[in-house]
Write a protein that holds these residues in place. Sequence first.
Motif, PDB file in Angstrom:
ATOM      1  N   PHE A   1      32.360  59.627  93.769  1.00  0.00           N
ATOM      2  CA  PHE A   1      31.753  60.611  94.662  1.00  0.00           C
ATOM      3  C   PHE A   1      30.401  61.051  94.109  1.00  0.00           C
ATOM      4  O   PHE A   1      30.283  61.366  92.918  1.00  0.00           O
ATOM      5  CB  PHE A   1      32.662  61.837  94.808  1.00  0.00           C
ATOM      6  CG  PHE A   1      34.031  61.520  95.342  1.00  0.00           C
ATOM      7  CD1 PHE A   1      34.256  61.451  96.708  1.00  0.00           C
ATOM      8  CD2 PHE A   1      35.091  61.279  94.479  1.00  0.00           C
ATOM      9  CE1 PHE A   1      35.515  61.151  97.206  1.00  0.00           C
ATOM     10  CE2 PHE A   1      36.357  60.985  94.967  1.00  0.00           C
ATOM     11  CZ  PHE A   1      36.567  60.916  96.333  1.00  0.00           C
ATOM     12  N   ASP A   2      29.399  61.079  94.977  1.00  0.00           N
ATOM     13  CA  ASP A   2      28.057  61.513  94.583  1.00  0.00           C
ATOM     14  C   ASP A   2      27.856  62.983  94.928  1.00  0.00           C
ATOM     15  O   ASP A   2      26.968  63.342  95.707  1.00  0.00           O
ATOM     16  CB  ASP A   2      26.997  60.650  95.270  1.00  0.00           C
ATOM     17  CG  ASP A   2      27.007  59.221  94.757  1.00  0.00           C
ATOM     18  OD1 ASP A   2      27.149  59.036  93.536  1.00  0.00           O
ATOM     19  OD2 ASP A   2      26.892  58.298  95.581  1.00  0.00           O
ATOM     20  N   TYR A   3      28.679  63.834  94.358  1.00  0.00           N
ATOM     21  CA  TYR A   3      28.580  65.262  94.614  1.00  0.00           C
ATOM     22  C   TYR A   3      27.723  65.930  93.542  1.00  0.00           C
ATOM     23  O   TYR A   3      27.698  65.486  92.385  1.00  0.00           O
ATOM     24  CB  TYR A   3      29.968  65.901  94.613  1.00  0.00           C
ATOM     25  CG  TYR A   3      30.831  65.518  95.793  1.00  0.00           C
ATOM     26  CD1 TYR A   3      30.300  65.403  97.075  1.00  0.00           C
ATOM     27  CD2 TYR A   3      32.196  65.285  95.619  1.00  0.00           C
ATOM     28  CE1 TYR A   3      31.102  65.063  98.152  1.00  0.00           C
ATOM     29  CE2 TYR A   3      33.004  64.948  96.700  1.00  0.00           C
ATOM     30  CZ  TYR A   3      32.451  64.838  97.961  1.00  0.00           C
ATOM     31  OH  TYR A   3      33.246  64.507  99.029  1.00  0.00           O
ATOM     32  N   PRO A   4      27.044  67.007  93.888  1.00  0.00           N
ATOM     33  CA  PRO A   4      26.183  67.684  92.909  1.00  0.00           C
ATOM     34  C   PRO A   4      26.983  68.431  91.845  1.00  0.00           C
ATOM     35  O   PRO A   4      28.160  68.761  92.038  1.00  0.00           O
ATOM     36  CB  PRO A   4      25.365  68.659  93.771  1.00  0.00           C
ATOM     37  CG  PRO A   4      26.198  68.885  94.983  1.00  0.00           C
ATOM     38  CD  PRO A   4      26.929  67.604  95.232  1.00  0.00           C
ATOM     39  N   GLN A   5      26.322  68.682  90.741  1.00  0.00           N
ATOM     40  CA  GLN A   5      26.924  69.415  89.636  1.00  0.00           C
ATOM     41  C   GLN A   5      27.457  70.767  90.104  1.00  0.00           C
ATOM     42  O   GLN A   5      26.818  71.464  90.896  1.00  0.00           O
ATOM     43  CB  GLN A   5      25.873  69.622  88.533  1.00  0.00           C
ATOM     44  CG  GLN A   5      26.366  70.292  87.273  1.00  0.00           C
ATOM     45  CD  GLN A   5      27.211  69.376  86.400  1.00  0.00           C
ATOM     46  OE1 GLN A   5      27.249  68.166  86.622  1.00  0.00           O
ATOM     47  NE2 GLN A   5      27.886  69.939  85.411  1.00  0.00           N
ATOM     48  N   ASP A   6      28.645  71.116  89.622  1.00  0.00           N
ATOM     49  CA  ASP A   6      29.302  72.411  89.855  1.00  0.00           C
ATOM     50  C   ASP A   6      29.896  72.576  91.247  1.00  0.00           C
ATOM     51  O   ASP A   6      30.429  73.646  91.557  1.00  0.00           O
ATOM     52  CB  ASP A   6      28.346  73.589  89.579  1.00  0.00           C
ATOM     53  CG  ASP A   6      27.876  73.629  88.132  1.00  0.00           C
ATOM     54  OD1 ASP A   6      28.693  73.305  87.248  1.00  0.00           O
ATOM     55  OD2 ASP A   6      26.704  73.972  87.895  1.00  0.00           O
ATOM     56  N   MET A   7      29.817  71.569  92.082  1.00  0.00           N
ATOM     57  CA  MET A   7      30.410  71.714  93.405  1.00  0.00           C
ATOM     58  C   MET A   7      31.930  71.815  93.290  1.00  0.00           C
ATOM     59  O   MET A   7      32.559  71.083  92.533  1.00  0.00           O
ATOM     60  CB  MET A   7      30.047  70.541  94.307  1.00  0.00           C
ATOM     61  CG  MET A   7      30.350  70.816  95.772  1.00  0.00           C
ATOM     62  SD  MET A   7      30.094  69.364  96.792  1.00  0.00           S
ATOM     63  CE  MET A   7      31.524  68.418  96.313  1.00  0.00           C
ATOM     64  N   LEU A   8      32.515  72.745  94.042  1.00  0.00           N
ATOM     65  CA  LEU A   8      33.954  72.952  94.001  1.00  0.00           C
ATOM     66  C   LEU A   8      34.682  71.880  94.814  1.00  0.00           C
ATOM     67  O   LEU A   8      34.220  71.478  95.881  1.00  0.00           O
ATOM     68  CB  LEU A   8      34.310  74.330  94.551  1.00  0.00           C
ATOM     69  CG  LEU A   8      33.801  75.537  93.765  1.00  0.00           C
ATOM     70  CD1 LEU A   8      34.187  76.826  94.491  1.00  0.00           C
ATOM     71  CD2 LEU A   8      34.357  75.541  92.351  1.00  0.00           C
ATOM     72  N   PHE A   9      35.827  71.457  94.304  1.00  0.00           N
ATOM     73  CA  PHE A   9      36.675  70.536  95.051  1.00  0.00           C
ATOM     74  C   PHE A   9      38.126  70.774  94.662  1.00  0.00           C
ATOM     75  O   PHE A   9      38.434  71.326  93.602  1.00  0.00           O
ATOM     76  CB  PHE A   9      36.284  69.074  94.788  1.00  0.00           C
ATOM     77  CG  PHE A   9      36.637  68.576  93.418  1.00  0.00           C
ATOM     78  CD1 PHE A   9      37.848  67.934  93.180  1.00  0.00           C
ATOM     79  CD2 PHE A   9      35.766  68.756  92.347  1.00  0.00           C
ATOM     80  CE1 PHE A   9      38.185  67.478  91.912  1.00  0.00           C
ATOM     81  CE2 PHE A   9      36.090  68.303  91.072  1.00  0.00           C
ATOM     82  CZ  PHE A   9      37.303  67.666  90.853  1.00  0.00           C
ATOM     83  N   SER A  10      39.014  70.368  95.538  1.00  0.00           N
ATOM     84  CA  SER A  10      40.449  70.424  95.280  1.00  0.00           C
ATOM     85  C   SER A  10      41.075  69.111  95.717  1.00  0.00           C
ATOM     86  O   SER A  10      40.535  68.412  96.585  1.00  0.00           O
ATOM     87  CB  SER A  10      41.105  71.575  96.055  1.00  0.00           C
ATOM     88  OG  SER A  10      40.654  72.831  95.604  1.00  0.00           O
ATOM     89  N   ILE A  11      42.202  68.794  95.121  1.00  0.00           N
ATOM     90  CA  ILE A  11      43.000  67.658  95.570  1.00  0.00           C
ATOM     91  C   ILE A  11      44.281  68.227  96.164  1.00  0.00           C
ATOM     92  O   ILE A  11      45.058  68.889  95.469  1.00  0.00           O
ATOM     93  CB  ILE A  11      43.293  66.685  94.418  1.00  0.00           C
ATOM     94  CG1 ILE A  11      41.979  66.053  93.943  1.00  0.00           C
ATOM     95  CG2 ILE A  11      44.285  65.610  94.859  1.00  0.00           C
ATOM     96  CD1 ILE A  11      42.114  65.200  92.702  1.00  0.00           C
ATOM     97  N   LEU A  12      44.455  68.025  97.460  1.00  0.00           N
ATOM     98  CA  LEU A  12      45.620  68.543  98.169  1.00  0.00           C
ATOM     99  C   LEU A  12      46.708  67.476  98.181  1.00  0.00           C
ATOM    100  O   LEU A  12      46.506  66.377  98.708  1.00  0.00           O
ATOM    101  CB  LEU A  12      45.247  68.921  99.604  1.00  0.00           C
ATOM    102  CG  LEU A  12      44.095  69.921  99.779  1.00  0.00           C
ATOM    103  CD1 LEU A  12      43.912  70.240 101.256  1.00  0.00           C
ATOM    104  CD2 LEU A  12      44.336  71.181  98.972  1.00  0.00           C
ATOM    105  N   ALA A  13      47.851  67.807  97.603  1.00  0.00           N
ATOM    106  CA  ALA A  13      48.953  66.850  97.504  1.00  0.00           C
ATOM    107  C   ALA A  13      49.931  67.056  98.650  1.00  0.00           C
ATOM    108  O   ALA A  13      50.346  68.182  98.929  1.00  0.00           O
ATOM    109  CB  ALA A  13      49.664  67.009  96.169  1.00  0.00           C
ATOM    110  N   PHE A  14      50.310  65.971  99.299  1.00  0.00           N
ATOM    111  CA  PHE A  14      51.298  66.005 100.374  1.00  0.00           C
ATOM    112  C   PHE A  14      52.613  65.367  99.936  1.00  0.00           C
ATOM    113  O   PHE A  14      53.480  65.095 100.766  1.00  0.00           O
ATOM    114  CB  PHE A  14      50.735  65.306 101.611  1.00  0.00           C
ATOM    115  CG  PHE A  14      49.618  66.070 102.261  1.00  0.00           C
ATOM    116  CD1 PHE A  14      49.849  66.856 103.378  1.00  0.00           C
ATOM    117  CD2 PHE A  14      48.336  66.034 101.735  1.00  0.00           C
ATOM    118  CE1 PHE A  14      48.825  67.579 103.967  1.00  0.00           C
ATOM    119  CE2 PHE A  14      47.304  66.751 102.319  1.00  0.00           C
ATOM    120  CZ  PHE A  14      47.554  67.530 103.433  1.00  0.00           C
ATOM    121  N   SER A  15      52.733  65.166  98.630  1.00  0.00           N
ATOM    122  CA  SER A  15      53.945  64.615  98.020  1.00  0.00           C
ATOM    123  C   SER A  15      53.781  64.783  96.516  1.00  0.00           C
ATOM    124  O   SER A  15      52.692  65.152  96.046  1.00  0.00           O
ATOM    125  CB  SER A  15      54.096  63.129  98.371  1.00  0.00           C
ATOM    126  OG  SER A  15      53.143  62.355  97.652  1.00  0.00           O
TER     127      SER A  15
END
Length: 215
Positions: free
Chosen positions: A145-159
């Motif tokens: 992923f080419d996201y900028p420094q410090d950008m917030l993200f989450s990984i949502l688990a469906f299992s």
Amino acid sequence: MSRFTLLLGGDLVRTPSLDALISGTRVIAADSGMRHAATLDIVPELWVGDFDSVPQDMIDAYPHVPRRVFPPEKDKTDGELAIAAALEAGATGLTLAGAFGGERPDHMFLHLTQALQLSERGIDARLTSGAQEGLPLALGRRHLFDYPQDMLFSILAFSPLSGLTVEGAKWPLDAVEVAFGSSLTLSNAVDGRLAVTLEKGRALLVAHLLDDGAH
């Protein structure tokens, strides 16, 4: 590759990144999602739904857009009907615009699960509101992923998840197991070049995009 943008009923803000994402795609509107057409300055090739939440002035504004009308009492949402119409027209990739927010959290949840289901069928699916974007994590692949420094993200688990590796993040993970319902993968931040690999399970990466000139 034939990519379609589907205009759904959730929230949408226009940004340069969103403009680039939908540029050159074919467009289908789902019911009240047609309101985003004016925001994005586009005209869909098809408008589907039961039209129970579409005001008459919106219908009058797009008299030349073909409409596929369904009864209000049906067993599919307007968004699912739009997905079916795009696949019928040969779509190999879908951007679900207006997939987050809105007045119906149940519809938003369905958009997330639909993106996962599409990905498992080999169809490239992406969800966006302009302010957030969601990407299913295909198994056994190192997603970059080419996201900028410090950008917030989450990984949502469906299992439950197995073999989850997160690199280029404030809180990296190395082939970890994640129990279903765990908050371990929420509220991380980019620190370098973000890369995510998942070996087993179902999950989406949701990124909270930084200010991108939204209007």
